[in-house]
Design an enzyme around this catalytic site. Structure first.
Site, mmCIF file in Angstrom:
data_model
loop_
_atom_site.group_PDB
_atom_site.id
_atom_site.type_symbol
_atom_site.label_atom_id
_atom_site.label_comp_id
_atom_site.label_asym_id
_atom_site.label_seq_id
_atom_site.Cartn_x
_atom_site.Cartn_y
_atom_site.Cartn_z
ATOM 1 N N SER A 13 0.703 -1.132 0.047
ATOM 2 C CA SER A 13 -0.070 0.069 -0.135
ATOM 3 C C SER A 13 0.858 1.172 -0.168
ATOM 4 C CB SER A 13 -1.050 -0.113 1.274
ATOM 5 O OG SER A 13 -1.832 0.873 1.249
ATOM 6 N N GLY A 14 0.257 2.374 -0.586
ATOM 7 C CA GLY A 14 0.805 3.701 -0.466
ATOM 8 C C GLY A 14 2.171 3.903 -1.037
ATOM 9 N N ASP A 61 5.051 -9.845 9.679
ATOM 10 C CA ASP A 61 4.854 -8.755 10.547
ATOM 11 C C ASP A 61 6.062 -8.199 10.851
ATOM 12 O OD1 ASP A 61 4.183 -6.557 12.008
ATOM 13 O OD2 ASP A 61 2.277 -7.575 12.886
ATOM 14 N N TYR A 153 2.397 8.794 16.656
ATOM 15 C CA TYR A 153 3.032 8.765 15.187
ATOM 16 C C TYR A 153 4.476 9.605 15.341
ATOM 17 C CZ TYR A 153 3.869 8.596 10.177
ATOM 18 O OH TYR A 153 4.006 8.445 8.812
ATOM 19 N N ILE A 187 1.209 12.851 1.837
ATOM 20 C CA ILE A 187 1.283 12.001 0.591
ATOM 21 C C ILE A 187 0.001 11.411 0.618
ATOM 22 C CG2 ILE A 187 2.371 9.942 -0.551
ATOM 23 C CD1 ILE A 187 4.333 12.473 -0.210
ATOM 24 N N THR A 189 -1.852 8.840 0.351
ATOM 25 C CA THR A 189 -1.884 7.356 0.460
ATOM 26 C C THR A 189 -3.092 6.634 1.451
ATOM 27 O OG1 THR A 189 -0.637 7.141 2.610
ATOM 28 C CG2 THR A 189 0.456 7.515 0.259
ATOM 29 N N PRO A 190 -3.432 5.768 1.687
ATOM 30 C CA PRO A 190 -4.590 5.273 2.346
ATOM 31 C C PRO A 190 -4.544 5.430 4.159
ATOM 32 C CG PRO A 190 -4.223 3.740 0.601
ATOM 33 C CD PRO A 190 -3.198 4.484 0.690
#
Length: 295
Positions: A13-14, A61, A153, A187, A189-190
């Protein structure tokens, strides 16, 4: 440069998927790593269509301390070497430090910080034996500044940046081995829509929003021409925001909260949820988020 063996962690993704497709266009051999088997198969198809040599997928993971060893062992077994490793795997969480559940905060930090540690400990000995190779960590603008309601984050990216900078210092004895840092801003992205959210409001990428392909191109350029001592920004506003954070902290702190609510949160109400922090959401994994694409 073509025909390299490139490992992309977070490739479903992304930015990770955009980078994988960009490497595929150079006819490199790819090892794509992600938690999501279904999304990885779609990524594999996209990379083959873009012109990749061989494409292998590994469902794992990176928070698992043994995952990186499995990825490296499988790559060496199939390809015999590793030329480039890109660590893009990350999860995001919105909410104050007080409001976010401890296990969500910890998982956000683990993915970036311990994921980078696990991967570097598995990969760097291989690059040292080869006397060549590039390790690229995808950090963030929030690895240099803080923003209210994004403490988890920011903590993950500040910690990751510290690990990457230390690795740059610790690999100076091996001139052919490079540790590089890419720091994207906003950006498309999802990740913003998959994130854990405890603000009560849906999130969106703040303006100006850049395409994932732009970040992917920056990663490929670093693989071609590694830059050991700098963090490569992706986003025109990054230097200005960092300068304000460092040089005008009182003004920055006064403005950042209202600007965050205006630019990064919508008026849509949202129930508290952990998003994809603990488990992937394959149906939402793709290159682009919901932000309108330029013509």
């Amino acid at each position: 440069m073509t025909g390299r063996v490139v490992v992309v962690v977070g490739a479903s993704s992304g930015i990770g998927l955009a980078a994988a497709i960009a490497f595929a266009a150079r006819h490199d051999d790819l090892v794509l790593v992600s938690r999501s088997a279904d999304a990885l198969e779609a990524a594999k198809t996209a990379c083959r269509s873009a012109g990749a040599g061989e494409v292998d997928v590994v469902v794992d993971d990176i928070r698992d301390p043994a995952a990186a060893d499995r990825v490296v062992a499988r790559t060496l077994d199939r390809h015999g070497r590793i030329d480039v490793v890109v660590h893009t795997a990350t999860v995001m969480g919105y909410g104050t430090v007080e409001a976010m559940p401890a296990e969500v905060f910890t998982a956000v930090v683990d993915t970036a910080v311990h994921g980078t540690v696990h991967l570097s400990r598995a990969v760097l000995p291989v690059l040292r034996r080869q006397h060549a190779g590039v390790f690229i960590g995808v950090n963030s603008l929030l690895g240099s500044v803080t923003v209210p309601q994004m403490g988890a984050y920011a903590a993950s990216k500040w910690g990751q940046r510290a690990v990457l900078r230390t690795l740059q210092q610790e690999t100076r004895d091996e001139p052919g081995v490079h540790v590089c840092i890419v720091s994207p801003g906003s950006i498309n992205t999802p990740i913003y829509y998959q994130a854990a959210n405890y603000t009560g409001q849906a999130a969106r990428p703040p303006w100006p929003v850049l395409s994932p392909e732009r970040a992917g191109a920056a990663i490929v350029r670093l693989a071609d021409r590694p830059r050991r001592h700098v963090s490569v920004p992706v986003g025109p506003g990054n230097p200005l925001i960092i300068a304000g954070f460092r040089l005008l902290p009182l003004l920055y702190d006064r403005l950042v909260g209202p600007l965050f609510r205006l630019a990064a949160l919508t008026r849509k109400s949202l129930e508290p949820a952990a998003g994809n922090v603990h488990e992937p959401v394959p149906g939402q994994e793709r290159v682009h988020g919901r932000w309108p694409q330029p013509r």
